[in-house]
Design a protein around this motif. Sequence first.
Motif, mmCIF file in Angstrom:
data_model
loop_
_atom_site.group_PDB
_atom_site.id
_atom_site.type_symbol
_atom_site.label_atom_id
_atom_site.label_comp_id
_atom_site.label_asym_id
_atom_site.label_seq_id
_atom_site.Cartn_x
_atom_site.Cartn_y
_atom_site.Cartn_z
ATOM 1 N N GLU A 129 0.815 -1.209 0.000
ATOM 2 C CA GLU A 129 0.000 0.000 0.000
ATOM 3 C C GLU A 129 0.851 1.262 0.000
ATOM 4 O OE1 GLU A 129 -3.090 0.283 -0.486
ATOM 5 O OE2 GLU A 129 -3.602 -1.840 -0.382
ATOM 6 N N MET A 130 2.047 1.196 0.566
ATOM 7 C CA MET A 130 2.903 2.374 0.650
ATOM 8 C C MET A 130 3.726 2.596 -0.611
ATOM 9 S SD MET A 130 4.155 2.109 4.626
ATOM 10 C CE MET A 130 4.978 3.690 4.600
ATOM 11 N N MET A 131 3.846 1.558 -1.448
ATOM 12 C CA MET A 131 4.554 1.703 -2.714
ATOM 13 C C MET A 131 3.928 0.763 -3.733
ATOM 14 S SD MET A 131 8.626 1.408 -3.599
ATOM 15 C CE MET A 131 9.031 2.821 -2.592
ATOM 16 N N ASP A 132 3.716 1.282 -4.946
ATOM 17 C CA ASP A 132 3.100 0.492 -6.007
ATOM 18 C C ASP A 132 3.982 0.564 -7.250
ATOM 19 O OD1 ASP A 132 1.408 -0.942 -7.617
ATOM 20 O OD2 ASP A 132 -0.037 0.680 -7.897
ATOM 21 N N PHE A 133 4.552 -0.576 -7.630
ATOM 22 C CA PHE A 133 5.408 -0.675 -8.817
ATOM 23 C C PHE A 133 6.548 0.353 -8.777
ATOM 24 C CE2 PHE A 133 6.180 -0.658 -13.524
ATOM 25 C CZ PHE A 133 6.559 -1.982 -13.606
ATOM 26 N N GLY A 134 7.052 0.597 -7.578
ATOM 27 C CA GLY A 134 8.169 1.522 -7.423
ATOM 28 C C GLY A 134 7.779 2.958 -7.208
ATOM 29 N N TYR A 135 6.478 3.271 -7.258
ATOM 30 C CA TYR A 135 6.011 4.638 -7.044
ATOM 31 C C TYR A 135 5.496 4.774 -5.611
ATOM 32 C CZ TYR A 135 6.073 4.933 -12.153
ATOM 33 O OH TYR A 135 6.450 4.908 -13.465
ATOM 34 N N PRO A 136 5.975 5.762 -4.849
ATOM 35 C CA PRO A 136 5.492 5.936 -3.475
ATOM 36 C C PRO A 136 4.028 6.323 -3.459
ATOM 37 C CG PRO A 136 6.868 7.788 -4.123
ATOM 38 C CD PRO A 136 6.976 6.777 -5.222
ATOM 39 N N GLN A 137 3.291 5.749 -2.508
ATOM 40 C CA GLN A 137 1.864 6.012 -2.370
ATOM 41 C C GLN A 137 1.601 6.634 -0.999
ATOM 42 O OE1 GLN A 137 -0.209 5.327 -5.116
ATOM 43 N NE2 GLN A 137 1.753 4.900 -6.099
ATOM 44 N N CYS A 138 0.622 6.146 -0.308
ATOM 45 C CA CYS A 138 0.244 6.706 0.996
ATOM 46 C C CYS A 138 1.246 6.267 2.066
ATOM 47 C CB CYS A 138 -1.167 6.258 1.373
ATOM 48 S SG CYS A 138 -1.688 6.814 3.007
ATOM 49 N N THR A 139 1.810 7.234 2.785
ATOM 50 C CA THR A 139 2.718 6.937 3.897
ATOM 51 C C THR A 139 2.176 7.445 5.224
ATOM 52 O OG1 THR A 139 3.949 8.976 3.489
ATOM 53 C CG2 THR A 139 4.739 6.989 2.381
ATOM 54 N N ASP A 140 0.932 7.872 5.242
ATOM 55 C CA ASP A 140 0.306 8.390 6.464
ATOM 56 C C ASP A 140 -0.298 7.223 7.237
ATOM 57 O OD1 ASP A 140 -1.217 9.621 8.435
ATOM 58 O OD2 ASP A 140 -1.679 11.343 7.165
ATOM 59 N N ALA A 141 0.240 6.950 8.426
ATOM 60 C CA ALA A 141 -0.230 5.813 9.217
ATOM 61 C C ALA A 141 -1.700 5.963 9.601
ATOM 62 C CB ALA A 141 0.628 5.650 10.472
ATOM 63 N N ARG A 142 -2.173 7.190 9.763
ATOM 64 C CA ARG A 142 -3.577 7.393 10.136
ATOM 65 C C ARG A 142 -4.504 6.866 9.055
ATOM 66 N NH1 ARG A 142 -4.259 11.137 14.279
ATOM 67 N NH2 ARG A 142 -2.364 12.184 14.923
#
Length: 454
Positions: A129-142
């Motif tokens: 969930e935090m990275m998809d195919f090398g692209y950073p995604q959501c990093t907010d733990a909330r």
Amino acid sequence: QPRPAVPAREATPIPMASALMVLSHRGKQLITRNYRQDVPSQLAKAFVEKVCDVEESEHKPVFEVDGLTFAWIQRDGLYLVLVAKINTNAAMLMTYLDALYATLVDYLGVVSEEVIRENFVIIYELFDEMMDFGYPQCTDARLLQQYITQERSLRDLVTDSAPPPELPSSLKGGSASCPWRPEGLKYKQNEVFLDVVDSLNLLISAKGDIISSEVTGTVKMKTKLSGMPELILRVNEKTPDKGSPPRAGRKAKAKGGTVDFEDVKFHQCVKLNKFNTDRTISFVPPDGDFDLMTYRLNMKGKVKPLLKITASVQNFSDSRMEYSIKAVSQFDRASSATNVKVVIPVPPDIHSPNFKATVGQVRYHPDADCIVWSIELFPGGKEFLCRAEFGRPSIRSEIDFSRVPIKVNFEIPYFTVSNFQVRTLKVISNPAYKSLTWVRYFTRSGKYEIRMGT
């Protein structure tokens, strides 16, 4: 003839990394996620040769091996490593690793080799969930905690026919303006708690002169508010010169006698345009606990030591020495420091310690080669004394213990060494409702050290 106009090409986002690894302190591979399948699977061996098998002084946070870029951080005895095949932003790699570690701490509490093995299912979910195919995604733990939970076991995931939990609207584009705050929040009593925490970093010479002095501060908040309210915060910052408003994060040079911030970093919820225009901190807050802002102040020449510690050492014979320690509180009498600990270095070969203090307790810690003078409550404008006697062997250690500074830990509630003050804290809601706001101030010791003289 004029050339036909060529339509502008949209910038294509560049993938950040190809693979992510978590290794033990010995370099053993615990978890690996190869996002793009364009790097070899045996990545740990190259990392071990460059990091684990060399001296710590030769470590490089970013290095290249056979055209692959490795970026890593070490936390709690584990290595978190990103591997990139293309030329990417190294600062982004390091920032992502810090965000990944913070998310793992939020989920697991303690990040260790054993905990990683016991929770590999949820960790793989976070990786995806935090990275998809090398692209950073959501990093907010909330946000992640709204749909990646630890309540369902692996068996439940296999046997349960119920549909998975729906993604938060912020991740589906429903409330992209406030992705840090879920919709539909309701509280019986709406409250806002704000803590201003100053950490005083001070280095004092053996003669009592201040060598360096600065304050690093944090504004911590906890909100329990219904709906999507907006908060307005005004503090006693210096007003910038007209015509040249400084941008957030830069020093505001101005006339006046208030707080002069040097480095300011805001939570993503703060509207920076409004702050740069009229110095008003306006934001729609996240729900619960968060750090609204951090700041730094250069206090050299502006503050005296809150706790002045002097220590003298006397050798009465070849087998006996004595310490005389004096602690003086140099802040307002209406305030009191709590949980004061004065850590004094001693030679590693002493024995038969004997202590006498006017207040508090003194204990010898042979494993750390120090004595710790603990004072539960230290009122302002007071002076306390401590005397310590030791025996020493005839053959002594050659270690120069006097080079190790005295360290002081303390906390002073309802007091700010930076003079930071909250002037306005308003809650604007639609529809309007009553809310309570609470503000507290704390000053804590950061790196507070006094050099010794023998």
